[in-house]
Every structure is written in C-alpha cells, then in structure tokens.
Design a protein around this motif. Sequence first.
Motif, mmCIF file in Angstrom:
data_model
loop_
_atom_site.group_PDB
_atom_site.id
_atom_site.type_symbol
_atom_site.label_atom_id
_atom_site.label_comp_id
_atom_site.label_asym_id
_atom_site.label_seq_id
_atom_site.Cartn_x
_atom_site.Cartn_y
_atom_site.Cartn_z
ATOM 1 N N THR A 172 51.237 33.235 34.455
ATOM 2 C CA THR A 172 51.337 34.410 33.589
ATOM 3 C C THR A 172 49.988 34.735 32.969
ATOM 4 O O THR A 172 49.578 35.893 32.928
ATOM 5 C CB THR A 172 52.383 34.177 32.476
ATOM 6 O OG1 THR A 172 53.621 33.829 33.088
ATOM 7 C CG2 THR A 172 52.563 35.403 31.616
ATOM 8 N N SER A 173 49.280 33.739 32.502
ATOM 9 C CA SER A 173 47.979 34.000 31.889
ATOM 10 C C SER A 173 46.977 34.489 32.933
ATOM 11 O O SER A 173 46.153 35.339 32.636
ATOM 12 C CB SER A 173 47.458 32.769 31.156
ATOM 13 O OG SER A 173 47.148 31.732 32.058
ATOM 14 N N CYS A 174 47.067 34.000 34.167
ATOM 15 C CA CYS A 174 46.188 34.488 35.236
ATOM 16 C C CYS A 174 46.489 35.940 35.533
ATOM 17 O O CYS A 174 45.583 36.737 35.756
ATOM 18 C CB CYS A 174 46.352 33.653 36.502
ATOM 19 S SG CYS A 174 45.581 32.033 36.385
ATOM 20 N N ASN A 175 47.758 36.305 35.568
ATOM 21 C CA ASN A 175 48.132 37.701 35.798
ATOM 22 C C ASN A 175 47.634 38.581 34.671
ATOM 23 O O ASN A 175 47.203 39.703 34.892
ATOM 24 C CB ASN A 175 49.641 37.840 35.967
ATOM 25 C CG ASN A 175 50.077 37.511 37.383
ATOM 26 O OD1 ASN A 175 49.260 37.454 38.287
ATOM 27 N ND2 ASN A 175 51.367 37.286 37.558
ATOM 28 N N THR A 218 43.991 42.531 32.731
ATOM 29 C CA THR A 218 42.929 42.869 31.798
ATOM 30 C C THR A 218 41.659 43.244 32.544
ATOM 31 O O THR A 218 40.999 44.220 32.209
ATOM 32 C CB THR A 218 42.655 41.687 30.845
ATOM 33 O OG1 THR A 218 43.873 41.332 30.195
ATOM 34 C CG2 THR A 218 41.625 42.047 29.809
ATOM 35 N N LEU A 219 41.322 42.504 33.594
ATOM 36 C CA LEU A 219 40.146 42.810 34.388
ATOM 37 C C LEU A 219 40.289 44.171 35.059
ATOM 38 O O LEU A 219 39.352 44.964 35.075
ATOM 39 C CB LEU A 219 39.924 41.713 35.433
ATOM 40 C CG LEU A 219 38.671 41.827 36.280
ATOM 41 C CD1 LEU A 219 37.425 41.812 35.387
ATOM 42 C CD2 LEU A 219 38.600 40.694 37.284
ATOM 43 N N ASN A 271 37.946 47.404 34.465
ATOM 44 C CA ASN A 271 37.322 48.118 35.585
ATOM 45 C C ASN A 271 37.657 49.602 35.553
ATOM 46 O O ASN A 271 36.803 50.448 35.811
ATOM 47 C CB ASN A 271 37.734 47.508 36.918
ATOM 48 C CG ASN A 271 37.017 46.204 37.203
ATOM 49 O OD1 ASN A 271 35.946 45.942 36.658
ATOM 50 N ND2 ASN A 271 37.609 45.381 38.050
ATOM 51 N N GLN A 272 38.905 49.933 35.234
ATOM 52 C CA GLN A 272 39.303 51.338 35.153
ATOM 53 C C GLN A 272 38.552 52.053 34.041
ATOM 54 O O GLN A 272 38.107 53.189 34.211
ATOM 55 C CB GLN A 272 40.808 51.462 34.944
ATOM 56 C CG GLN A 272 41.602 51.167 36.194
ATOM 57 C CD GLN A 272 43.095 51.263 35.975
ATOM 58 O OE1 GLN A 272 43.573 51.344 34.837
ATOM 59 N NE2 GLN A 272 43.855 51.245 37.054
ATOM 60 N N VAL A 273 38.379 51.403 32.916
ATOM 61 C CA VAL A 273 37.637 51.997 31.808
ATOM 62 C C VAL A 273 36.180 52.206 32.213
ATOM 63 O O VAL A 273 35.590 53.253 31.936
ATOM 64 C CB VAL A 273 37.740 51.122 30.534
ATOM 65 C CG1 VAL A 273 36.753 51.557 29.474
ATOM 66 C CG2 VAL A 273 39.162 51.147 29.991
#
Length: 148
Positions: A16-19, A24-25, A29-31
């Motif tokens: 879950t934390s990896c997801n 978040t990454l 990237n979108q921002v």
Amino acid sequence: MKNFFCSLFILSIAFTSCNKDKTTLNDVNQVLVKDSLEMYKKLYTEAAYFSIDKNENAQKEFAPQNIENVMAKVVQDFAALNKQEGGNPLLPTDPKGNASKVNKMSVINHKWLIVDFYNDSFIGELLIRYDYSPDKTTNFTVIDTVIY
C-alpha cells in the motif's frame, strides 16, 4: 500461522505504501508536466507578441479582408522575388555575385517583415517594409540589413 498473518499484514502495508509512493510520484509528474506546458505557453505568447498572428491592431489595418488571405498574398509576392534570375533583388549577394537564400521569414505587423538569409559567404537578417495592395503586387523596401 500467527507469523503468516503478521507477514501478510506487513507485506500489505508495504504494498500500500509503495502504491501511494507511485501515485504521489505520478501526481508530481503531472504537476511538473502541467507547469512545463504553462511555461512554454507563456514563452510562446511572449515570442509571438511581435507577430501579425497576435497583433490585433495590425490585423485591423487589413479589415474587412481575411488576415490569412492577406498574409498568403504577401508571402507569395515575396516568394516570387526569390524565383527571379539572379535571386531575390532584396537580398545581398557576396563579392562573387552569388545570390542569398531565405532561411526564415516572419511577418511582424501590417508594415514589416524580418527575413533571415544565408549564402556561402555570410548570413544575415533584413528588416523589410511592405505595402500590401489587394489588386497589385506587394511592394517591398529594405529598411536595414545585418550581416554576420
């Protein structure tokens, strides 16, 4: 069995934390992409400020004619000069008489063009005044030349 459930619990938390990190990454990237696009839009707008495409005051000088048709005629009339024997008479020749060729041309407003040119000996730019007439060939006059 207890160890199995503990291990499964720890793995699910890690997954879950990896997801979340992936999400978040992706969000970051979108921002970044959005910010980059906004920056390039701003740069384009600033660069196009001195262009007939964005200069509404200059466009009004050709009203009620369609600006695309006017610009097509101006560019066509200039291109016809390039086809003359000995090259475009507005462009300089080198000491051997070799004609210059147009690399790029931009219409600044309802009166000026800027032309980037080259030949075997030099490169340069011209600032040209043009006088558009819907019924006649566009008249071109060199205002200034820069040779590098």
